[in-house]
Design a protein around this motif. Structure first.
Motif: not given
Length: 410
Positions: A206, A306, A210, A215
């Motif tokens: 994760t 996400i 990021y 994103l």
């Protein structure tokens, strides 16, 4: 260029489409991989405003489409003499004249690229045009800008960033099915690190996603791709780009949009030559089924925050482009644009259908194919997203797709 000058335009040639005049000594040579040289004349503001481009390299393009008798072509312009496609816009170094032979509606590719543009997704310039070859009608083709440093710069991206074309790769290898476009003096180590990072587990993955992936850009791209119903990407048909000198984050750039708005490649039904339209055919039409075999997208959707971003953006793009069932016809984004394209294109499409008759599937006129696009893709797609998977339906569980974005979110 060996020659400078202009051309004499046939005064009887009338078209509402932009017209590209193509002069080639050996037309057959242009249909081969080796290609040939040609001259091109193009006048974006009318016959008196055009430019002659001499000694342009042209060849056929594509993989499966190479065998089609109405082929796609690549035109590579010479340094310092690029293609001025529109007044006041940066000229293009390389363009593709995409065949419409697999799309009886003709407009899927430009409609897809316009969706990306209007959604704020990096996109290629694309529009339909009429092609004249050696003074005679040749075809209606779809111009699509070739991704590369100049297209990056046009969209405010650093042309010195790392750009890779994904030919056949599920984001599981930095050595297979990839072509490096920029930074050719470097190895594939940057992409190798990104692939390894996307395959970490738990909180480490994760954090890596990021920190190393753009994103907002990726989520926007995936949501827009779901709107246009293109599943012919994930293991191919896209570029991956890194802002190497800036944020150092990776993003995805779109490519190859012929199989969009419900069209599918079905091996057991003629490959690309079938009349099947999928708008609510889960799992392929599912809001989370917007790709094929990508371990990067698997990792993104496996990360709850996400996935939530994606669904939030999907709903916003639904409201902008698909619009809820019951929206008046004259207020619909796609139906309005389809009507405008039909009015602009139909006389030339009539000529194209005579020059390149489609020999697969059911016979369809241009108008019939557009009606199928509206009634067999757009209409059921609205119901599928707003009702089957959205809050407007009468499902027993919580909806996957959220409510509309508040006008003034707190």
């Amino acid at each position: 260029a060996q020659y400078l000058g202009t051309v004499i335009v046939d005064p009887g040639l009338a078209s509402q489409l932009p017209v590209l005049h193509w002069f080639v000594e050996d037309p057959y040579a242009a249909t081969t991989d080796a290609g040939t040289r040609a001259s091109v004349y193009y006048a974006p503001r009318g016959p008196a405003s055009g430019a002659l481009y001499d000694n342009v390299y042209v060849r056929r393009r594509g993989v499966t489409s190479k065998s089609w008798y109405k082929k796609s072509y690549k035109l590579d312009f010479n340094q310092g003499d690029f293609f001025a496609w529109a007044p006041g816009q940066p000229p293009l170094e390389e363009i593709n004249l995409m065949s419409t032979y697999d799309d009886k509606a003709y407009i899927r590719q430009p409609l897809a690229w316009e969706t990306y543009r209007d959604a704020g997704v990096p996109h290629s310039i694309s529009y339909p045009l009429r092609v004249q070859q050696n003074g005679a009608f040749h075809s209606v083709a779809i111009l699509v800008e070739q991704p590369g440093p100049r297209s990056l710069e046009r969209q405010g991206l650093d042309p010195e960033g790392a750009l890779y074309k994904v030919r056949l790769n599920s984001f599981d290898s930095s050595t297979k099915g990839l072509r490096k476009i920029t930074r050719l003096d470097e190895d594939f180590g940057d992409l190798k690190a990104a692939i390894e990072g996307a395959h970490l587990e738990g909180e480490a993955r994760t954090r890596y996603l990021y920190d190393h992936f753009d994103l907002p850009s990726i989520v926007n791209y995936m949501a827009a791709t779901t709107i246009i119903g293109d599943r012919d990407w994930g293991h191919k048909n896209y570029y991956i780009y890194r802002d190497t000198n800036g944020s150092q984050e990776w993003s995805i750039l779109a490519w190859d949009k012929d199989l969009s708005f419900g069209r599918q490649f079905l091996q057991d039904q003629g490959g690309a030559f079938n009349d099947v339209i999928w708008a609510n055919h889960d799992p392929e039409s599912h809001p989370l089924g917007c790709y094929t075999n990508s371990e990067l997208v698997d990792a993104l959707f496996d990360t709850p925050s996400i996935r939530e971003m994606y669904l939030r953006r999907l709903r916003t793009l639904m409201d902008a482009f698909l619009q809820p069932p019951g929206t008046p016809q004259n207020q619909r984004y796609y139906e309005t644009r389809i009507a405008a394209l039909y009015a602009q294109m139909w006389p030339d499409v009539h000529l194209d259908a005579q020059r390149w008759p489609v020999a697969w599937g059911a016979a369809q006129t241009f108008q019939q194919a557009l009606e199928i696009l509206k009634h067999e893709y757009l209409a059921p797609r609205r119901v599928h997203f707003y009702q089957t998977h959205g809050p407007e339906g009468a499902g027993t569980g919580p909806p996957l797709i959220p409510e509309a974005q508040p006008a003034r979110p707190q």
